[in-house]
Motif scaffolding. Structure first.
Motif, mmCIF file in Angstrom:
data_model
loop_
_atom_site.group_PDB
_atom_site.id
_atom_site.type_symbol
_atom_site.label_atom_id
_atom_site.label_comp_id
_atom_site.label_asym_id
_atom_site.label_seq_id
_atom_site.Cartn_x
_atom_site.Cartn_y
_atom_site.Cartn_z
ATOM 1 N N UNK A 119 -17.202 -6.055 3.898
ATOM 2 C CA UNK A 119 -18.004 -5.293 3.148
ATOM 3 C C UNK A 119 -17.704 -5.419 1.509
ATOM 4 N N UNK A 120 -18.836 -5.507 0.618
ATOM 5 C CA UNK A 120 -18.562 -5.513 -0.629
ATOM 6 C C UNK A 120 -19.057 -4.131 -1.270
ATOM 7 N N UNK A 121 -18.265 -3.670 -1.873
ATOM 8 C CA UNK A 121 -18.679 -2.166 -2.272
ATOM 9 C C UNK A 121 -19.130 -2.146 -3.785
ATOM 10 N N UNK A 122 -20.427 -1.581 -3.925
ATOM 11 C CA UNK A 122 -20.969 -1.241 -5.363
ATOM 12 C C UNK A 122 -20.715 0.122 -5.703
ATOM 13 N N UNK A 123 -19.945 0.517 -6.425
ATOM 14 C CA UNK A 123 -19.946 2.015 -7.051
ATOM 15 C C UNK A 123 -20.816 2.023 -8.182
ATOM 16 N N UNK A 124 -21.549 2.930 -7.659
ATOM 17 C CA UNK A 124 -22.991 2.612 -8.300
ATOM 18 C C UNK A 124 -23.229 4.169 -9.432
ATOM 19 N N UNK A 125 -24.184 4.611 -10.236
ATOM 20 C CA UNK A 125 -24.252 5.426 -11.120
ATOM 21 C C UNK A 125 -23.063 5.578 -12.050
ATOM 22 N N UNK A 126 -22.435 4.589 -12.656
ATOM 23 C CA UNK A 126 -21.495 4.464 -13.362
ATOM 24 C C UNK A 126 -21.976 5.120 -14.892
ATOM 25 N N UNK A 127 -23.045 5.083 -15.043
ATOM 26 C CA UNK A 127 -23.795 5.371 -16.469
ATOM 27 C C UNK A 127 -23.677 7.173 -16.324
ATOM 28 N N UNK A 128 -23.508 7.769 -15.435
ATOM 29 C CA UNK A 128 -23.418 9.305 -15.331
ATOM 30 C C UNK A 128 -22.092 9.561 -16.006
ATOM 31 N N UNK A 129 -22.312 10.992 -16.862
ATOM 32 C CA UNK A 129 -21.107 11.215 -17.437
ATOM 33 C C UNK A 129 -20.102 11.708 -16.260
ATOM 34 N N UNK A 130 -20.490 12.283 -15.203
ATOM 35 C CA UNK A 130 -19.698 12.888 -14.391
ATOM 36 C C UNK A 130 -18.956 11.735 -13.292
ATOM 37 N N UNK A 131 -19.520 10.559 -13.547
ATOM 38 C CA UNK A 131 -18.947 9.389 -12.649
ATOM 39 C C UNK A 131 -17.530 9.157 -12.622
ATOM 40 N N UNK A 132 -16.869 9.076 -11.538
ATOM 41 C CA UNK A 132 -15.587 8.848 -11.609
ATOM 42 C C UNK A 132 -15.309 7.928 -10.436
ATOM 43 N N UNK A 133 -15.231 6.560 -10.977
ATOM 44 C CA UNK A 133 -15.040 5.544 -10.123
ATOM 45 C C UNK A 133 -13.602 5.322 -9.404
ATOM 46 N N UNK A 134 -12.618 5.908 -10.323
ATOM 47 C CA UNK A 134 -11.209 6.080 -9.451
ATOM 48 C C UNK A 134 -11.161 6.947 -8.586
ATOM 49 N N UNK A 135 -11.846 7.835 -8.530
ATOM 50 C CA UNK A 135 -11.998 8.820 -7.353
ATOM 51 C C UNK A 135 -12.352 8.044 -6.259
ATOM 52 N N UNK A 136 -13.740 7.621 -6.391
ATOM 53 C CA UNK A 136 -14.349 6.636 -5.345
ATOM 54 C C UNK A 136 -13.229 5.677 -4.605
ATOM 55 N N UNK A 137 -12.745 4.995 -5.491
ATOM 56 C CA UNK A 137 -11.477 3.988 -5.013
ATOM 57 C C UNK A 137 -10.468 4.783 -4.066
ATOM 58 N N UNK A 138 -9.866 6.093 -4.696
ATOM 59 C CA UNK A 138 -9.107 6.562 -3.706
ATOM 60 C C UNK A 138 -9.675 6.968 -2.570
ATOM 61 N N UNK A 139 -10.744 7.617 -2.512
ATOM 62 C CA UNK A 139 -11.367 8.213 -1.096
ATOM 63 C C UNK A 139 -11.683 6.799 -0.420
ATOM 64 N N UNK A 140 -12.061 5.609 -0.926
ATOM 65 C CA UNK A 140 -12.373 4.482 -0.143
ATOM 66 C C UNK A 140 -11.039 3.809 0.555
ATOM 67 N N UNK A 141 -9.976 4.247 -0.061
ATOM 68 C CA UNK A 141 -8.618 3.665 0.248
ATOM 69 C C UNK A 141 -8.286 4.287 1.423
ATOM 70 N N UNK A 142 -8.583 5.894 1.476
ATOM 71 C CA UNK A 142 -8.431 6.558 2.688
ATOM 72 C C UNK A 142 -8.877 6.056 4.015
#
Ligand code: GTP
Ligand code: MG
Length: 368
Positions: free
Chosen positions: A180-203
């Motif tokens: 799997x390669x993860x594409x964390x998308x929509x990082x242009x959005x002001x409410x984007x939170x890539x770190x949260x996504x990474x934490x959730x993926x880590x779970x």
């Protein structure tokens, strides 16, 4: 083993089906005309009519068998990448962004999505993207032992995070043993939170490389075309590690990605070639159907004469509409193709018949 319906047996002996039913009843076997009987029973009742039953069953493998490839015949092939992820997380947008950053304007104008698969030519290599397999198609293929995907790109929206279908996609890819390669998308959005996504993926066991894990994660914006080249580079890097190879110099084999009946064209199947080279005029068997390749089209709807490993092609010239996940195999001639297809159809019917019989019996017991 082999089986035949009472009706078919009667027809082949040129006697009335009722006669055969009667004989079977006298032999202590109450059956209906549509019921399948096994070889021994068929032989027994046929003898009553002074017929001999011959076993004509053949092993498909005798016809479809291909020699083991010699290492020197294996040539590098492009990776086949499936984009998965939760609804609205930007799968289609991402594919659009990939196509448009990598096709010239002139070409881009001509790209209508003909076959739900794209062959993208990059400076460092080619990549084939599959847009089609939704989760259902993916599951169906996996259930049938078909593996068409080399790499899964998991799209997760940075403003929404890991959702139900994200988890399903992770599970699918894991079960199929696909990286799997993860594409964390929509990082242009002001409410984007890539770190949260990474934490959730880590779970869910996907640990980013920056945290000491081994999952490649790329932050992108399909809309603003940010990070697209990075993502493509990572895909090629992953593919390189996998050393994907196939022998292009043999009769083609592949899998049906999707199929439909088209007005004026008849049954049309999108086939992903997995090994060998498919050419116009080749005879093939495809699920319970068969035919001769009348014409081939590439992902841009252009007529082509042949297609090699990893290439998605539209095949015209089928006896019927196959199912997603069906295998596709070129054989010596149309006669063999038909033999295999009919053999499969017969087996399929037998299975259905025995199922019907079971259901009827159960119903009968219910009533008692
Ligand atoms: P389904 O096929 O329905 O599951 O959706 P999808 O995953 O293909 O998502 P799609 O590409 O259709 O995008 C959904 C919505 O998100 C659309 O309104 C897009 O314009 C928007 N979108 C996609 N990528 C981005 C992005 O990078 N940034 C922003 N701001 N919006 C995006
Ligand atoms: Mg979509």
């Amino acid at each position: 083993g082999e089986a035949i319906t009472v009706g078919e047996l009667a027809k082949q002996m040129g006697v009335k089906a009722a006669e055969v039913v009667k004989k079977l009843l006298l032999l202590g076997l109450p059956v209906t005309v549509n019921q399948a009987i096994d070889f021994d029973t068929a032989a027994l009742v046929a003898a009553e009519f002074e017929y001999e039953v011959e076993k004509t069953g053949f092993e498909e493998e005798d016809i479809l068998r291909t020699e083991e490839d010699r290492p020197e015949d294996l040539k590098p092939r492009p990776p086949v990448v499936t984009v998965m992820g939760h609804v609205d997380h930007g799968k289609t947008s991402l594919l659009d962004a990939i196509r448009h950053t990598n096709f010239t304007a002139e070409e881009a104008g001509g790209i209508t999505q003909h076959i739900g698969a794209y062959h993208v030519k990059l400076d460092n290599g080619d990549v084939v993207f599959l847009d089609t397999p939704g989760h259902e198609a993916f599951t169906a293929m996996r259930a049938r032992g078909a593996r068409v995907t080399d790499i899964v790109v998991l799209v997760v929206a940075a403003d929404d995070g890991v959702m139900q279908q994200t988890v399903e996609a992770i599970n699918h890819a894991r079960a199929a043993n696909v990286p799997i390669i993860v594409a964390i998308n929509k990082i242009d959005k002001p409410e984007a939170n890539p770190d949260r996504v990474k934490r959730e993926l880590a779970e869910h066991g996907l640990i980013p490389e920056e945290w000491g894990g081994d999952t490649i994660m790329v932050e992108v914006s399909a809309k603003k075309k940010i990070g697209i080249d990075d993502l493509l580079e990572m895909i090629l890097l992953q593919a390189e590690l996998m050393e994907l190879k196939a022998n292009p110099n043999k009769p083609a084999r592949g899998r049906v990605i999707e199929a439909k009946l088209e007005k004026g064209r008849g049954p049309v199947a999108t086939v992903l070639i997995q090994e060998g080279t498919l050419r116009v005029g080749d005879a093939y068997v495809c699920g319970v159907h068969y035919g001769r390749v009348r014409s081939l089209f590439n992902d841009r709807g252009q007529r082509i004469s042949e297609a090699g490993p990893s290439m998605p092609v539209e095949v015209i010239g089928l006896s019927g509409v196959p199912m997603a996940g069906d295998d596709f195999a070129v054989v010596a001639d149309e006669k063999q193709a038909r033999m295999v297809a009919e053999h499969r159809l017969r087996k399929q019917r037998e299975k259905e018949l025995s199922r019907t019989t079971k259901i009827t019996l159960e119903k009968l017991y219910e009533q008692i």
